[in-house]
Design an enzyme around this catalytic site. Structure first.
Site, PDB file in Angstrom:
ATOM      1  N   ASN A   1      32.763  41.089  26.343  1.00  0.00           N
ATOM      2  CA  ASN A   1      33.116  40.556  27.661  1.00  0.00           C
ATOM      3  C   ASN A   1      33.816  39.225  27.418  1.00  0.00           C
ATOM      4  O   ASN A   1      33.172  38.213  27.152  1.00  0.00           O
ATOM      5  CB  ASN A   1      31.864  40.372  28.523  1.00  0.00           C
ATOM      6  CG  ASN A   1      32.195  39.918  29.941  1.00  0.00           C
ATOM      7  OD1 ASN A   1      33.317  39.497  30.225  1.00  0.00           O
ATOM      8  ND2 ASN A   1      31.222  39.983  30.822  1.00  0.00           N
TER       9      ASN A   1
ATOM     10  N   ARG B   1      34.934  44.864  29.113  1.00  0.00           N
ATOM     11  CA  ARG B   1      34.925  44.709  30.563  1.00  0.00           C
ATOM     12  C   ARG B   1      36.270  44.166  31.019  1.00  0.00           C
ATOM     13  O   ARG B   1      36.823  43.262  30.423  1.00  0.00           O
ATOM     14  CB  ARG B   1      33.835  43.729  30.983  1.00  0.00           C
ATOM     15  CG  ARG B   1      33.811  43.458  32.486  1.00  0.00           C
ATOM     16  CD  ARG B   1      32.994  42.224  32.815  1.00  0.00           C
ATOM     17  NE  ARG B   1      32.948  41.970  34.251  1.00  0.00           N
ATOM     18  CZ  ARG B   1      32.946  40.756  34.788  1.00  0.00           C
ATOM     19  NH1 ARG B   1      32.989  39.697  34.015  1.00  0.00           N
ATOM     20  NH2 ARG B   1      32.900  40.598  36.102  1.00  0.00           N
TER      21      ARG B   1
ATOM     22  N   HIS C   1      32.274  43.786  40.909  1.00  0.00           N
ATOM     23  CA  HIS C   1      30.928  44.088  40.403  1.00  0.00           C
ATOM     24  C   HIS C   1      30.644  45.592  40.424  1.00  0.00           C
ATOM     25  O   HIS C   1      29.492  46.010  40.512  1.00  0.00           O
ATOM     26  CB  HIS C   1      29.847  43.353  41.225  1.00  0.00           C
ATOM     27  CG  HIS C   1      29.941  41.861  41.143  1.00  0.00           C
ATOM     28  ND1 HIS C   1      30.211  41.082  42.260  1.00  0.00           N
ATOM     29  CD2 HIS C   1      29.811  41.010  40.103  1.00  0.00           C
ATOM     30  CE1 HIS C   1      30.244  39.812  41.892  1.00  0.00           C
ATOM     31  NE2 HIS C   1      30.004  39.736  40.586  1.00  0.00           N
TER      32      HIS C   1
ATOM     33  N   GLY D   1      28.162  35.093  42.144  1.00  0.00           N
ATOM     34  CA  GLY D   1      29.069  35.969  42.869  1.00  0.00           C
ATOM     35  C   GLY D   1      28.241  37.029  43.580  1.00  0.00           C
ATOM     36  O   GLY D   1      27.197  37.447  43.073  1.00  0.00           O
TER      37      GLY D   1
ATOM     38  N   ARG E   1      32.023  30.041  46.573  1.00  0.00           N
ATOM     39  CA  ARG E   1      33.080  30.739  47.303  1.00  0.00           C
ATOM     40  C   ARG E   1      32.691  30.959  48.754  1.00  0.00           C
ATOM     41  O   ARG E   1      31.531  31.193  49.068  1.00  0.00           O
ATOM     42  CB  ARG E   1      33.399  32.061  46.606  1.00  0.00           C
ATOM     43  CG  ARG E   1      34.149  31.892  45.313  1.00  0.00           C
ATOM     44  CD  ARG E   1      34.267  33.165  44.522  1.00  0.00           C
ATOM     45  NE  ARG E   1      33.132  33.368  43.625  1.00  0.00           N
ATOM     46  CZ  ARG E   1      32.984  34.411  42.837  1.00  0.00           C
ATOM     47  NH1 ARG E   1      33.892  35.381  42.845  1.00  0.00           N
ATOM     48  NH2 ARG E   1      31.934  34.508  42.044  1.00  0.00           N
TER      49      ARG E   1
ATOM     50  N   ASP F   1      23.517  26.525  42.911  1.00  0.00           N
ATOM     51  CA  ASP F   1      22.383  27.246  42.341  1.00  0.00           C
ATOM     52  C   ASP F   1      21.325  27.457  43.418  1.00  0.00           C
ATOM     53  O   ASP F   1      20.761  26.482  43.933  1.00  0.00           O
ATOM     54  CB  ASP F   1      21.797  26.461  41.174  1.00  0.00           C
ATOM     55  CG  ASP F   1      20.775  27.252  40.370  1.00  0.00           C
ATOM     56  OD1 ASP F   1      19.966  27.972  40.984  1.00  0.00           O
ATOM     57  OD2 ASP F   1      20.761  27.133  39.132  1.00  0.00           O
ATOM     58  N   MET F   2      21.049  28.725  43.750  1.00  0.00           N
ATOM     59  CA  MET F   2      20.098  29.025  44.812  1.00  0.00           C
ATOM     60  C   MET F   2      18.715  28.443  44.529  1.00  0.00           C
ATOM     61  O   MET F   2      17.990  28.064  45.456  1.00  0.00           O
ATOM     62  CB  MET F   2      20.016  30.534  45.037  1.00  0.00           C
ATOM     63  CG  MET F   2      19.016  30.964  46.109  1.00  0.00           C
ATOM     64  SD  MET F   2      19.319  30.220  47.745  1.00  0.00           S
ATOM     65  CE  MET F   2      20.607  31.308  48.363  1.00  0.00           C
TER      66      MET F   2
ATOM     67  N   GLY G   1      21.225  37.843  39.470  1.00  0.00           N
ATOM     68  CA  GLY G   1      20.383  36.662  39.299  1.00  0.00           C
ATOM     69  C   GLY G   1      19.461  36.337  40.452  1.00  0.00           C
ATOM     70  O   GLY G   1      18.244  36.203  40.282  1.00  0.00           O
TER      71      GLY G   1
ATOM     72  N   GLY H   1      19.084  38.279  43.291  1.00  0.00           N
ATOM     73  CA  GLY H   1      18.439  39.512  43.742  1.00  0.00           C
ATOM     74  C   GLY H   1      17.247  39.905  42.902  1.00  0.00           C
ATOM     75  O   GLY H   1      16.248  40.418  43.409  1.00  0.00           O
TER      76      GLY H   1
ATOM     77  N   GLU I   1      25.223  45.651  32.958  1.00  0.00           N
ATOM     78  CA  GLU I   1      26.633  46.031  32.888  1.00  0.00           C
ATOM     79  C   GLU I   1      27.032  46.442  31.476  1.00  0.00           C
ATOM     80  O   GLU I   1      27.821  47.377  31.288  1.00  0.00           O
ATOM     81  CB  GLU I   1      27.498  44.865  33.373  1.00  0.00           C
ATOM     82  CG  GLU I   1      27.339  44.562  34.856  1.00  0.00           C
ATOM     83  CD  GLU I   1      27.993  43.257  35.258  1.00  0.00           C
ATOM     84  OE1 GLU I   1      28.949  43.305  36.055  1.00  0.00           O
ATOM     85  OE2 GLU I   1      27.548  42.199  34.786  1.00  0.00           O
TER      86      GLU I   1
END
Length: 418
Positions: A6, A89, A178, A210, A239, A281-282, A329, A331, A383
């Site tokens: 990747n 990828r 994704h 994302g 974003r 960062d959540m 991340g 989720g 992935e």
């Protein structure tokens, strides 16, 4: 051995699998390529090594990767010939690629033509393939596209209500991203539920820095949240997500901003960061919200609201909901966000068990309450494994199979795709 690459603008991530894909033999990341403070993180089993060193370019990064893979200390591979296939990828396949392909000259030419669709990602992906071809001459390379899974989206969902010619002549449409993650997670969810994927209507919530929301019906993507570029849909780390494009005209015409300034706002200064004023960062935003930071609480509320709204819309598009799947991340790791998203979704049959939600990352993916009519799952994405699976399948296929998923078929443009 199967090597998965990747390649990003300033990083190179890799995983090395056994030929049967049963085991990850080694993995690592080389970061800050072209910067003074480059480094490599290399892992073999439970052993890891962090080493700082200058990495002037991607060619040097590949050489560094091979140095570690061939290190006598780890005994991973003897020589480059131990690598029998390489998977890559690629972020954007445009309207050309419907699935993963074996790399040949025609594929490379088409990849270069698609580069403008994802100028921050695709050129780096191409460099990775070219370096792999140089370092491993004669070894087959496979490229797997994030956009390919979404090529099944019908025209009524992928078309924008812009002049028809923009889609026909310039490929302006909803592409989605994704897709490799969503494809892996949706199949894994079907396996966990012990049901054929063809029988399921599910919403996959890929929630990270994302965010992609995907409606998967019968194993196929029928709608997705991110569109032509990579900042649409649900608000993300930096974003903006969906907003009225009249705002762009206003900022340029009435506020004197340049298009470059507006682009930077949309991609790098919006989302959780823009709303909270603190972080993208959540984890940091959630912690500050819990301590009474009103802007951070607003950021969490906006994020959750748009996810929940999209779930409802996709359930309507599919005519029902069998499963809600969280991955990536946020989720996978935030029980709080999962709980907030699921609040008020009882009308769709979504109910979660609070205790199961808290321990979901400990090998308990099903967080549904006993009374739930729709399953709610937490499924770690992989992935790299999906890329490895495609790589093995294509390199073992019959000659001539390389480009079966490539070409300007009628389903890629316009009304014919419905």
């Amino acid at each position: 051995m199967i090597l998965i690459i990747n390649c990003g603008s300033s990083s190179l991530k890799y995983q090395l699998y056994t030929p049967d894909l049963a085991q990850v033999v080694a993995s690592g990341m080389i970061a800050k390529i072209g910067e003074p403070e480059g480094y490599i993180d290399h892992f073999v089993g439970h052993r890891g090594e962090h080493h700082r060193c200058p990495v002037p370019n991607h060619r040097a990064a590949f050489a560094l990767m091979m140095e570690y893979l061939q290190s006598p200390e780890y005994h991973v591979i003897e020589c480059p010939r131990a690598i029998t296939a390489i998977g890559h990828r690629a972020v954007h396949g445009g309207s050309v690629f419907f699935g993963s392909v074996l790399v040949d000259d025609a594929v490379m030419k088409a990849l270069h033509e698609c580069a403008s669709y994802a100028p921050l990602h695709n050129p780096c992906n191409i460099i990775g393939i070219e370096e792999a071809q140089r370092m491993f001459p004669g070894t087959p390379n496979v490229v797997v596209f994030d956009t390919a899974f979404h090529q099944t989206i019908p025209a009524r969902a992928h078309m924008y209500a812009l002049p028809y010619e923009l889609t026909q002549e310039h490929g302006i449409r909803r592409y989605g991203f994704h897709g490799t993650s969503c494809r892996y997670v949706s199949q894994r969810a079907a396996d966990l539920l012990n049901r054929p994927i063809e029988s399921l209507s599910m919403v996959v919530c890929h929630l990270g820095n994302g965010v992609t929301m995907d409606a998967v019906k019968g194993g196929q993507s029928i709608d997705t949240s991110i569109g032509f570029g990579t900042f649409g849909g649900v608000p993300m780390g930096t974003r903006a997500g969906d907003f009225d494009p009249a705002i762009i005209f206003h900022l340029v015409k009435d506020r004197g901003m340049s298009l470059e300034e507006v682009e930077e706002i949309c991609y790098k200064k919006s989302g959780l960061l823009g709303l909270s004023g603190l972080s993208n960062d959540m984890r940091e935003v959630s912690e500050a919200a819990a301590k009474g930071n009103a802007r951070c609480q607003l950021a969490v509320d906006v994020f959750v609201y748009h996810i929940r709204k999209t779930i409802g819309a996709y359930a309507a598009a599919m005519g029902g909901l069998d499963a809600l799947v969280f991955t990536a991340g946020i989720g996978e790791n935030s029980a709080e966000i999962r709980a907030k998203v699921c609040e008020g979704l009882g009308f769709l049959g979504v109910e979660i068990d609070p205790r199961a939600n808290e321990i979901a990352r400990k090998g308990h993916p099903n967080i549904s309450a006993i009374s739930a009519r729709a399953a709610t799952l937490v499924v770690p994405t992989d992935e790299e494994k999906m890329i490895a699976i495609d790589t093995v399948q294509l390199t073992m296929a019959q000659p001539g199979a390389a480009s079966v998923q490539m070409g300007h078929a009628p389903s890629t443009h316009g009304v014919a795709a419905s």
